[in-house]
Design an enzyme around this catalytic site. Structure first.
Site, PDB file in Angstrom:
ATOM      1  N   ASP A  78       1.359  55.465  -7.401  1.00 52.25           N
ATOM      2  CA  ASP A  78       1.114  54.967  -6.193  1.00 52.25           C
ATOM      3  C   ASP A  78       0.114  53.507  -6.144  1.00 52.25           C
ATOM      4  O   ASP A  78       0.494  52.638  -5.400  1.00 52.25           O
ATOM      5  CB  ASP A  78       0.467  55.826  -5.216  1.00 52.25           C
ATOM      6  CG  ASP A  78       1.676  56.748  -5.051  1.00 52.25           C
ATOM      7  OD1 ASP A  78       2.798  56.701  -5.364  1.00 52.25           O
ATOM      8  OD2 ASP A  78       1.201  57.683  -4.158  1.00 52.25           O
ATOM      9  N   ASN A 151      -1.137  51.981   2.937  1.00 53.25           N
ATOM     10  CA  ASN A 151      -1.494  53.417   3.356  1.00 53.25           C
ATOM     11  C   ASN A 151      -2.734  53.289   4.331  1.00 53.25           C
ATOM     12  O   ASN A 151      -2.501  54.308   5.219  1.00 53.25           O
ATOM     13  CB  ASN A 151      -2.053  53.665   2.033  1.00 53.25           C
ATOM     14  CG  ASN A 151      -1.174  54.442   1.050  1.00 53.25           C
ATOM     15  OD1 ASN A 151      -0.007  54.555   1.516  1.00 53.25           O
ATOM     16  ND2 ASN A 151      -1.625  54.990  -0.201  1.00 53.25           N
ATOM     17  N   ARG A 179     -20.496  59.961  13.930  1.00 52.62           N
ATOM     18  CA  ARG A 179     -21.566  59.836  13.037  1.00 52.62           C
ATOM     19  C   ARG A 179     -20.966  60.421  11.610  1.00 52.62           C
ATOM     20  O   ARG A 179     -20.857  61.659  11.694  1.00 52.62           O
ATOM     21  CB  ARG A 179     -22.831  60.492  13.367  1.00 52.62           C
ATOM     22  CG  ARG A 179     -23.706  59.458  14.163  1.00 52.62           C
ATOM     23  CD  ARG A 179     -24.964  60.582  14.776  1.00 52.62           C
ATOM     24  NE  ARG A 179     -25.975  60.859  13.713  1.00 52.62           N
ATOM     25  CZ  ARG A 179     -26.421  60.125  13.311  1.00 52.62           C
ATOM     26  NH1 ARG A 179     -26.888  58.953  13.868  1.00 52.62           N
ATOM     27  NH2 ARG A 179     -27.387  60.514  12.355  1.00 52.62           N
ATOM     28  N   ALA A 193      -2.725  60.479   1.359  1.00 49.04           N
ATOM     29  CA  ALA A 193      -3.692  59.715   0.348  1.00 49.04           C
ATOM     30  C   ALA A 193      -5.299  60.020   0.774  1.00 49.04           C
ATOM     31  O   ALA A 193      -5.245  61.228   0.825  1.00 49.04           O
ATOM     32  CB  ALA A 193      -3.414  58.107   0.407  1.00 49.04           C
ATOM     33  N   TYR A 194      -5.885  59.085   1.028  1.00 43.64           N
ATOM     34  CA  TYR A 194      -7.273  59.418   1.533  1.00 43.64           C
ATOM     35  C   TYR A 194      -7.586  60.365   2.624  1.00 43.64           C
ATOM     36  O   TYR A 194      -8.139  61.248   2.500  1.00 43.64           O
ATOM     37  CB  TYR A 194      -8.190  57.994   1.540  1.00 43.64           C
ATOM     38  CG  TYR A 194      -9.644  58.033   1.400  1.00 43.64           C
ATOM     39  CD1 TYR A 194     -10.294  59.287   1.601  1.00 43.64           C
ATOM     40  CD2 TYR A 194     -10.175  56.806   1.260  1.00 43.64           C
ATOM     41  CE1 TYR A 194     -11.631  59.150   1.535  1.00 43.64           C
ATOM     42  CE2 TYR A 194     -11.676  56.733   1.580  1.00 43.64           C
ATOM     43  CZ  TYR A 194     -12.207  57.838   1.491  1.00 43.64           C
ATOM     44  OH  TYR A 194     -13.885  58.042   1.360  1.00 43.64           O
ATOM     45  N   SER A 197      -7.254  63.795   1.813  1.00 51.84           N
ATOM     46  CA  SER A 197      -8.238  64.137   0.817  1.00 51.84           C
ATOM     47  C   SER A 197      -9.463  64.712   2.068  1.00 51.84           C
ATOM     48  O   SER A 197     -10.448  65.669   2.018  1.00 51.84           O
ATOM     49  CB  SER A 197      -8.860  63.185   0.007  1.00 51.84           C
ATOM     50  OG  SER A 197      -7.635  63.239  -0.986  1.00 51.84           O
TER      51      SER A 197
END
Length: 306
Positions: A78, A151, A179, A193-194, A197
């Site tokens: 990717d 992404n 925060r 993706a991120y 996660s």
């Protein structure tokens, strides 16, 4: 944006991009390049995706970029797909990803099926799936800047600082203050993706939606939000103990400061990704994420008939 058929008869030039330092990529190029040259008028092979992107960006800035190919074939994972897409971000090119990486949500075609996938592309039988992008706009040192992401766009804390404080607006409506270590704003493509996660949901890639996912928020009630893709988001840095960073697809990074504001909206031009007709997107999820449900090695139970 629903998948459609990729038109036949228009492919006369193909660009192959790869991470040539990987043995698997070099071996595949040795097979794939002569196969393509026997069928396509112009074939260019570049073994360094990042170097190609840098060269093309410089050439565009100087007004001397070479013509766009009809098809881009990416050999890698990717990350290689993201680099290739960013090389043609001003005018996306139909792109086929042949997976040599670890995960491969964007590079969906198995390396073992490269001949079938390329034959389908050349015959106009591949599925073309338009993938939405995000446009980020912000000011830095008095200069308005912008970037495109396939992404995600991530506002994240400094590597040597503590949490950031950021406020989020959707159109004219204040949503919340965070925060947290950061905030991920992802497309459906980036939802695996991120954002995933960080605890975000998986979005079907054709959904007209975006997801906002806080990274390790202090307030446990700050949960991911799925919003309509037509909304304009504003992220404002309210407080920070260092210099936060704006990360674009994990490739480009920009330093921000307290008081800076980033505006995010869907870009009107999607990226056309190609894949073979008949591929099962849910099988891809099962394989990439290790979904089993049991120790039975079979494909799964038979579908009930009403």
């Amino acid at each position: 944006m629903q998948p459609g058929r990729h038109e036949a008869g228009a492919i006369t030039s193909v660009l192959v991009l790869a991470h040539g330092d990987k043995p698997a990529a070099r071996a595949l190029i040795a097979e794939l390049e002569p196969w393509l040259r026997a069928r396509v008028k112009r074939v260019e092979v570049r073994a360094d995706v990042l170097a190609f992107r840098a060269e093309r960006v410089a050439a565009l800035a100087a007004g001397r970029a070479s013509p766009r190919p009809d098809l881009v074939v990416v050999l890698g994972g990717d990350g290689a797909i993201l680099g290739a897409v960013r090389a043609f971000e001003e005018a996306p090119v139909p792109t086929l990803g042949i997976n040599l990486g670890q995960v491969g949500f964007l590079a969906a075609t198995p390396a073992s099926a490269w001949r079938d996938a390329l034959a389908a592309c050349l015959a106009g039988e591949a599925v073309e799936e338009p993938r939405a992008r995000l446009e980020a706009v912000w000011s830095s040192d008095g200069e308005v800047r912008h970037a495109l992401a396939l992404n995600e766009v991530v506002l994240q804390r400094s590597s040597h600082g503590g949490m950031i404080q950021a406020a989020l607006w959707a159109d004219a409506h204040w949503v919340t203050n965070y925060r947290a270590d950061g905030v991920v704003v992802a497309t459906p493509s980036g939802s695996t993706a991120y954002s995933l996660s960080a605890g975000g949901p998986i979005l079907e890639t054709s959904l007209e939606a975006i997801v906002v996912t806080p990274i390790c928020p202090q307030g446990l009630s700050n949960r991911p939000l799925v919003l309509p893709s037509g909304v304009e988001l504003t992220l404002s840095v309210q407080g920070t103990s260092g210099h936060p960073t704006l990360a674009i697809d994990g490739h480009d990074f920009y330093r921000l400061a307290e008081g800076d504001t980033v505006t995010l909206r869907r870009h009107p031009v999607p990226v056309p990704l190609l894949w073979m007709r008949g591929m099962d997107p849910y099988r891809r999820l099962r394989e990439r994420l290790g979904w089993r449900g049991s120790l039975d090695p079979a494909e799964g139970p038979a579908r009930p008939v009403p």
